[in-house]
Design a protein around this motif. Sequence first.
Motif, mmCIF file in Angstrom:
data_model
loop_
_atom_site.group_PDB
_atom_site.id
_atom_site.type_symbol
_atom_site.label_atom_id
_atom_site.label_comp_id
_atom_site.label_asym_id
_atom_site.label_seq_id
_atom_site.Cartn_x
_atom_site.Cartn_y
_atom_site.Cartn_z
ATOM 1 N N TYR A 287 0.860 -1.179 0.000
ATOM 2 C CA TYR A 287 0.000 0.000 0.000
ATOM 3 C C TYR A 287 0.897 1.229 0.000
ATOM 4 O O TYR A 287 1.795 1.362 0.824
ATOM 5 C CB TYR A 287 -0.915 0.013 1.223
ATOM 6 N N ASN A 288 0.657 2.151 -0.923
ATOM 7 C CA ASN A 288 1.501 3.337 -1.068
ATOM 8 C C ASN A 288 0.645 4.587 -1.242
ATOM 9 O O ASN A 288 -0.315 4.588 -2.017
ATOM 10 C CB ASN A 288 2.407 3.215 -2.311
ATOM 11 N N ASN A 289 0.992 5.627 -0.500
ATOM 12 C CA ASN A 289 0.463 6.960 -0.785
ATOM 13 C C ASN A 289 1.522 7.983 -0.390
ATOM 14 O O ASN A 289 2.682 7.619 -0.151
ATOM 15 C CB ASN A 289 -0.875 7.206 -0.074
ATOM 16 N N ASP A 290 1.141 9.256 -0.300
ATOM 17 C CA ASP A 290 2.131 10.291 -0.017
ATOM 18 C C ASP A 290 2.685 10.203 1.396
ATOM 19 O O ASP A 290 3.731 10.796 1.691
ATOM 20 C CB ASP A 290 1.515 11.678 -0.228
ATOM 21 N N PHE A 291 2.002 9.478 2.288
ATOM 22 C CA PHE A 291 2.411 9.443 3.691
ATOM 23 C C PHE A 291 3.030 8.115 4.114
ATOM 24 O O PHE A 291 3.802 8.074 5.066
ATOM 25 C CB PHE A 291 1.211 9.747 4.596
ATOM 26 N N ILE A 292 2.661 7.040 3.441
ATOM 27 C CA ILE A 292 3.142 5.728 3.877
ATOM 28 C C ILE A 292 3.395 4.836 2.676
ATOM 29 O O ILE A 292 2.676 4.888 1.672
ATOM 30 C CB ILE A 292 2.126 5.058 4.841
ATOM 31 N N GLN A 293 4.453 4.037 2.775
ATOM 32 C CA GLN A 293 4.733 2.979 1.814
ATOM 33 C C GLN A 293 4.876 1.704 2.634
ATOM 34 O O GLN A 293 5.781 1.594 3.465
ATOM 35 C CB GLN A 293 6.014 3.259 1.032
ATOM 36 N N LEU A 294 3.976 0.746 2.410
ATOM 37 C CA LEU A 294 3.888 -0.433 3.272
ATOM 38 C C LEU A 294 3.865 -1.709 2.454
ATOM 39 O O LEU A 294 3.252 -1.765 1.383
ATOM 40 C CB LEU A 294 2.625 -0.346 4.138
ATOM 41 N N ILE A 295 4.557 -2.734 2.985
ATOM 42 C CA ILE A 295 4.406 -4.090 2.461
ATOM 43 C C ILE A 295 4.236 -5.038 3.641
ATOM 44 O O ILE A 295 4.729 -4.789 4.746
ATOM 45 C CB ILE A 295 5.602 -4.563 1.604
ATOM 46 N N SER A 296 3.515 -6.138 3.404
ATOM 47 C CA SER A 296 3.380 -7.190 4.398
ATOM 48 C C SER A 296 3.313 -8.507 3.642
ATOM 49 O O SER A 296 2.480 -8.662 2.744
ATOM 50 C CB SER A 296 2.114 -6.983 5.239
ATOM 51 N N GLN A 297 4.190 -9.441 3.991
ATOM 52 C CA GLN A 297 4.226 -10.678 3.226
ATOM 53 C C GLN A 297 4.709 -11.846 4.068
ATOM 54 O O GLN A 297 5.428 -11.679 5.057
ATOM 55 C CB GLN A 297 5.106 -10.537 1.982
ATOM 56 N N ALA A 298 4.277 -13.034 3.673
ATOM 57 C CA ALA A 298 4.714 -14.281 4.284
ATOM 58 C C ALA A 298 5.681 -14.972 3.328
ATOM 59 O O ALA A 298 5.524 -14.900 2.102
ATOM 60 C CB ALA A 298 3.519 -15.188 4.566
ATOM 61 N N THR A 299 6.686 -15.639 3.884
ATOM 62 C CA THR A 299 7.721 -16.248 3.055
ATOM 63 C C THR A 299 8.078 -17.627 3.577
ATOM 64 O O THR A 299 8.100 -17.860 4.788
ATOM 65 C CB THR A 299 8.989 -15.372 3.044
ATOM 66 N N PHE A 300 8.367 -18.528 2.658
ATOM 67 C CA PHE A 300 8.813 -19.880 2.989
ATOM 68 C C PHE A 300 10.130 -20.128 2.269
ATOM 69 O O PHE A 300 10.272 -19.831 1.086
ATOM 70 C CB PHE A 300 7.773 -20.921 2.551
#
Length: 752
Positions: free
Chosen positions: A547-560
């Motif tokens: 999720y990205n906008n002018d105030f925040i750039q976010l990622i959330s992910q699961a990995t194996f």
Amino acid sequence: MMKLLRLCALLICMSNAWLLQAQTTDSISKIDSLRIKQIIQSGSTGKEDNNRNVLLNAANNTSPRDVNIGLPSSVGGITILENDLPVVYFFWPELPTTTWRQSVGLERTGLLKMNQVALTMGDLGFAVNSYSQTGTKEFKFKSRFTTSHYGWLQGDVNVSGPMSKNGWTYSVGAFLNYDPSTYTLGFARNAEEAKIFRAGITKYFDDDRGKITLNYKYTDSYNLVNYALFNYQTNGQVRELDNFRIGRDSYILSDGAVRFKDVRSGEYYMANLTGNEVTSSSHTINLFGNYKLENDWNFKFSTQFRSSKAARILLPPLSIFSTNAPAQSGNTYTIASTGERYEGNVGTQLAMNTPPTPLTTVQGRFSLEKKVDNHFLTFGLLEQFYRVNQFVSNRSFFYQTAEAQPRLLIGPNTDEYGFYGYNLGSEYHNGIENKLSIYANDEWKVNDRFNLNYGLIFRNHIVNGDYSQTPRTPDFTLQNATFTDINYSWYHIGGSANATYNLTRQFGLMADFQYTEQNRQLEGYSLPEPARTNKIRSPLGAFGIFYNNDFIQLISQATFLTRNDYLSRFNLVNPVNASEAVATTTYYDIQTIGWTTDFVLNPFKGFNLHYLITLQNPVYKNFNFEAFGVNYNYSDNNVLGVSKVLMEIDPSYEYKKWKVWASFRYFSDQFANLTNVLYFAPRWETFGGVSYKLNKNIDLNGRVINFLNQRGASGTVNGAELVTDASLYENRLLTGSYMMPFTVQFSVGINF
């Protein structure tokens, strides 16, 4: 086009000449978490991620931090590239930091993402990517002087400018480092020294079609590794001793002299911890640049020839016991320098010395890049040739007093010099390696919502040489050994696919898949046991949101992630007899699953906050071996030294000429032995600093490491790998790694 053909011919001739020289010389003279934080923004094709404090190391001033991926850190730490090629072919016996440091002699430095390392190198992990300062069309002067309240002195300067009006330019620089670290040695001022000198010329092609640089680098360095002595508590805490300050006192033999037996000649020698036996040097020639073809293809090239001598001494502690203990009754210990009888705590030490070992490396990377409609295409070739001339690790054992600046002891089983067990577990290998890789990748903007980055790499890996299967009994030498040839040729395939899909303009889904293969290198044949020849496979999969906008750039992910056939050489201590130790080679697999959330917040002008949290569960698989007549199985145990919970909080604020910043790293419990009964309690690594730009030419910087002044230990408990009863270690004297103590550093940069 004729210019390009002439350039290609020059590069091929030089590469062939270097390879021929290496072969001729050989015939003549017969080394956090499933933290897959790839900040993937919609439409981004960036290959480097600069949003990490990768150059902030809480353990020393020498190395970049190791970016954790849920697997144990390698001995050599994070991979380091310069001009798109590894600064060393393999991290042992030549560590990357013997020839590379963060410096004004580098034009830029970043962190190469995992998928780029997989696609271009066929390897697993992140890499620091740096580029040498090339000649400039205008005069430039860059310098930085750094010091600390412990007496660290570092001078760094680079000068570049034009040589003529037809595109010829130059660049010269020097990096000098004299670091006493945070503790006082008994035999020298500095625990680490490094000298790096650079000189290069650059030719800019007409019409801004590119440039070519010929660069020479000379390096000379040594580095000592210290350990902490502390009182261990079974709740994972450590208690500092009254007579030993963690990080402030030295647990390195006070006279700095260790005796070895040369495994090649059979002769005994005394090694000085700041002498030739611990100093590595190298000569590196690079030819690199790019040329833009008339059809808009960009031809990039980087070649390297290195001649080096790698040397190192390590003194890892094995155990501590008391001379008054029942198992030691009747045995006497005397101080070697005075002959006085000693009663008290005794440290058993392993000494390992690799004398200056000749290494030859020839590498070249050639690639073509072009943007075609919605595709950014890359086709490349990577050639790597490596020769090691009789690598050995001479070994001995000794006793020392368990105190600050310990003294050498003469014991019941030592010789008159205070050493024993010469070359028990010593190492040897000799030969060449050659890796030839071809790769291709495509960064495809399918449409306004969907981006796909994918590619493949094919590699041929040749290993030729010899090793010895003769057991490494005490007083072993190669003169009484038999040798076995090494002759293998393997084919590897690797690849990566990364996709992002925007469900809205700011929110979307992301998925990663990565796969790499490799086989054991020459280093795997150092001990008598023949190395396994099966492929080492590392599949990785991830799925998440962004999720990205002018105030925040976010990622959330699961990995194996899984990886098979890890190789470790443990110096095991018998849990029922602390004076008995053995070196063993062990293979095992690791499996880890994790969940990472990472965001960068910009709530108002000047303020930036980076936050990361990772939850993970790395465990051993197929982990069993035999030692001291006992079969051990540690499958499904937690991986040593890797926390299950990680956090990173990095706030910063800029106002006019000022910048204030901090970095907090949290590590949950870390298991400290193979049985998982010993562990270190959670800890914070803290950094903070302030910078002020005096004018356009001068900037001032202050930095504090460990401003919370935590004094705990980390890593593993040496000699306790097989311990099963934690209560035996309550209030017990142990050794281990540690964070740097509270340290204030200051630097001034002058640039014009």
